[in-house]
Write a protein that holds these residues in place. Structure first.
Motif, PDB file in Angstrom:
ATOM      1  N   ASP A 133       0.782  -1.089  -0.144  1.00 33.21           N
ATOM      2  CA  ASP A 133      -0.106  -0.038   0.270  1.00 33.21           C
ATOM      3  C   ASP A 133       0.826   1.299  -0.038  1.00 33.21           C
ATOM      4  O   ASP A 133       0.141   2.475   0.129  1.00 33.21           O
ATOM      5  N   TYR A 134       2.188   1.192  -0.433  1.00 34.24           N
ATOM      6  CA  TYR A 134       3.104   2.411  -0.255  1.00 34.24           C
ATOM      7  C   TYR A 134       4.084   2.054  -1.570  1.00 34.24           C
ATOM      8  O   TYR A 134       4.745   1.171  -1.211  1.00 34.24           O
ATOM      9  N   VAL A 136       7.530   3.074  -2.447  1.00 33.43           N
ATOM     10  CA  VAL A 136       8.744   3.811  -2.127  1.00 33.43           C
ATOM     11  C   VAL A 136       9.332   4.832  -3.163  1.00 33.43           C
ATOM     12  O   VAL A 136       9.526   5.914  -2.847  1.00 33.43           O
ATOM     13  N   GLN A 139       7.104   7.868  -4.208  1.00 32.03           N
ATOM     14  CA  GLN A 139       7.110   8.705  -3.026  1.00 32.03           C
ATOM     15  C   GLN A 139       8.575   9.479  -2.854  1.00 32.03           C
ATOM     16  O   GLN A 139       8.395  10.554  -2.741  1.00 32.03           O
ATOM     17  N   LEU A 156      11.883   2.866   5.101  1.00 31.77           N
ATOM     18  CA  LEU A 156      11.836   4.349   4.293  1.00 31.77           C
ATOM     19  C   LEU A 156      12.667   5.189   4.442  1.00 31.77           C
ATOM     20  O   LEU A 156      12.968   5.640   5.598  1.00 31.77           O
ATOM     21  N   THR A 158      13.599   8.705   4.564  1.00 35.67           N
ATOM     22  CA  THR A 158      12.444   9.782   5.009  1.00 35.67           C
ATOM     23  C   THR A 158      13.302  11.163   4.709  1.00 35.67           C
ATOM     24  O   THR A 158      12.553  12.143   4.611  1.00 35.67           O
ATOM     25  N   TRP A 340       3.736   0.275  10.975  1.00 30.96           N
ATOM     26  CA  TRP A 340       3.663   0.628   9.604  1.00 30.96           C
ATOM     27  C   TRP A 340       2.819   1.827   9.376  1.00 30.96           C
ATOM     28  O   TRP A 340       3.023   2.865   8.626  1.00 30.96           O
ATOM     29  N   LYS A 341       1.630   2.086  10.076  1.00 30.05           N
ATOM     30  CA  LYS A 341       0.512   3.177   9.985  1.00 30.05           C
ATOM     31  C   LYS A 341       1.646   4.250  10.513  1.00 30.05           C
ATOM     32  O   LYS A 341       1.418   5.483   9.909  1.00 30.05           O
ATOM     33  N   GLN A 344       4.465   5.522   7.646  1.00 28.93           N
ATOM     34  CA  GLN A 344       3.944   6.181   6.657  1.00 28.93           C
ATOM     35  C   GLN A 344       3.583   7.525   6.801  1.00 28.93           C
ATOM     36  O   GLN A 344       3.888   8.525   6.017  1.00 28.93           O
ATOM     37  N   TRP A 345       2.763   7.923   8.094  1.00 23.49           N
ATOM     38  CA  TRP A 345       2.546   9.213   8.471  1.00 23.49           C
ATOM     39  C   TRP A 345       3.879  10.074   8.686  1.00 23.49           C
ATOM     40  O   TRP A 345       3.907  11.108   8.455  1.00 23.49           O
ATOM     41  N   ASP A 348       5.517  10.982   5.141  1.00 24.73           N
ATOM     42  CA  ASP A 348       4.579  11.841   4.324  1.00 24.73           C
ATOM     43  C   ASP A 348       4.275  13.291   5.084  1.00 24.73           C
ATOM     44  O   ASP A 348       3.331  13.747   4.634  1.00 24.73           O
ATOM     45  N   SER A 363       9.868  12.773   0.723  1.00 25.60           N
ATOM     46  CA  SER A 363       8.594  12.464   0.289  1.00 25.60           C
ATOM     47  C   SER A 363       8.125  13.577  -0.686  1.00 25.60           C
ATOM     48  O   SER A 363       7.991  14.677  -0.133  1.00 25.60           O
TER      49      SER A 363
END
Length: 441
Positions: A133-134, A136, A139, A156, A158, A340-341, A344-345, A348, A363
């Motif tokens: 669902d992401y 990389v 983004q 990730l 970042t 994981w939630k 992503q937050w 981004d 991102s």
């Protein structure tokens, strides 16, 4: 007859007792007559709050605490606690120990590809290719691929990442020196340092994290092995770089001797901001101190120069940079979905409070101009904006050094002997190549 009457009496008594017991308001009974029991079943109880622990090397007050507070306010069901570790060997060992237990580290930052590789090999990082669902690459852009291991992401990337030279522009002006061009060399830097040094002022200081920036950029361009597959750690460009720095230490006296810097644990960023050095090799992480005028007051403007290449003929030099601060999920965590939630937050936009410390999100969901404005808010006059844009936010061919940590450690052991005057330069290069070659075999 008496026996029959006795049996009838007993049976009636038992039936009456059962009826009364079934209708009573006892502990297991229904006190509402024919109404159903409305007490919640055990499975209807509210879920317990998930608690995550995030490990990073940035001091909590420099952004991370504001990040987790913002998350916790928005997500009452998932609470994140920030734990700081120092990004050195003892600090990373402390993190690795926590990761192994699976109890005290759910998310963690990686600052070198070699350390992430070791954690992947130890089974301590979740393979993000299993989470669809992401995207990389989409983004974070093409530089993110430098952090792939076996063509997979285990974290990730970042932030935008770069090492460079910080310059005290006031001292440059007093010496009649311009801000160096992008393609300057170590010979140029040596001359600058000699002209800028004064009593109680070094021409150059180097942060340990950026000490080998030119070495790494050189080997990234040349290749860590030669065409025949043997080690390239004895290349002549490294020799030239080492000799220039050695001369700056022991002949020019424009930079501290290595032993002095090691034993005194020089706070090089503090010394630069106090005016005790004209130049500093470091990364964007120094912004958190440079922007803190209360604890690090200074009245000079800061300019920036790129990491110098070894010489003008070096056309394949690559610059330390790309992306960094790779946020991974511990494969031993029991709360990977919640982690994981958060990841992503954070990537981004949740990490924006880190911008004041120089951490610009990578991102595409984040406006870079907004991040830069946050980074310079209130201290705009303390920076030479033109060189800042050219160097810190310029476009360079960058790299992430993909050499195992054991090889990096062996290289350091050998070049330290040279800078401590315990072995000559040719022996140093020979030993570095020999130890690297043994690892290759």
């Amino acid at each position: 007859m008496r026996r029959s009457k006795w049996l009838v009496t007993v049976v009636c008594f038992l039936i009456t007792a059962l009826v009364i017991g079934g209708c009573s308001g006892g502990a297991g009974g229904n006190t509402n007559g024919n109404k159903p029991n409305t007490d919640p079943a055990p499975t209807d109880k509210p879920a317990e709050k998930v608690k995550l622990k995030l490990w990073g090397a940035v001091p909590a007050e420099a952004g991370p605490q504001a990040v987790v507070e913002a998350w916790n306010a928005e997500n009452p069901d998932i609470e994140v606690e920030y734990i700081r570790f120092v990004n050195d060997d003892p600090g990373n060992l402390k993190l690795d120990t926590a990761l192994m237990t699976g109890q005290d580290a759910d998310l963690y930052m990686n600052y070198q590809l070699t350390r992430l590789q070791k954690r992947v090999d130890a089974g301590l990082a979740v393979d993000l290719s299993t989470l669809t669902d992401y995207k990389v690459d989409e983004q974070m852009g093409p530089d993110a691929a430098q952090w792939k291991i076996a063509d997979k992401y285990y974290g990730l990337p970042t932030k935008k990442n770069m090492a460079f030279i910080w310059l005290n522009k006031q001292k440059l002006d007093e010496a009649g020196l311009p801000v160096p061009p992008i393609d300057w060399t170590w010979s140029d830097l040596q001359q600058y340092a000699a002209k800028l040094k004064k009593d109680n002022v070094y021409g150059l200081l180097q942060h340990e994290a950026a000490y080998t920036a030119t070495l790494d950029g050189t080997i990234a361009g040349l290749g860590v092995t030669k065409a025949d597959g043997t080690s390239n750690f004895d290349n002549p460009l490294w020799k030239q770089n080492f000799e220039i720095l050695h001369n700056m230490m022991f002949k020019d006296k424009s930079t501290p001797e290595y032993s002095e810097q090691l034993t005194s644990k020089m706070p090089v960023d503090t010394m630069f901001l106090k005016g005790e050095a004209a130049m500093l090799t470091a990364g964007e992480f120094i912004f958190r101190n440079a922007n803190n005028l209360k604890d690090y007051p200074h009245d000079f403007q800061i300019a920036f120069a790129a990491i110098p290449r070894v010489n003008k003929e070096q056309t394949d030099f690559k610059y330390p940079g790309g992306l960094g601060d790779v946020l991974s999920i511990n494969a031993k965590s029991k709360n990977q979905e919640a982690a994981w939630k958060f990841a992503q937050w954070y990537a981004d936009g949740g990490m924006l409070p880190m911008a004041s410390g120089g951490r610009i999100p990578s991102s595409k969901s984040v406006d870079s101009k907004q991040a830069i404005d946050l980074m310079l808010k209130g201290v705009e006059d303390k920076y030479d904006r033109e060189s800042l844009n050219n160097v810190v936010f310029g476009k360079f061919e960058s790299f992430q050094l993909s050499v195992p940590q054991q090889v990096i450690d062996a290289r350091k052991e050998e070049f330290e002997k040279y800078f401590l005057n315990k072995q000559d330069i040719d022996t140093t290069l020979k030993n570095m190549a020999k130890r690297h070659q043994e690892f290759i075999k």
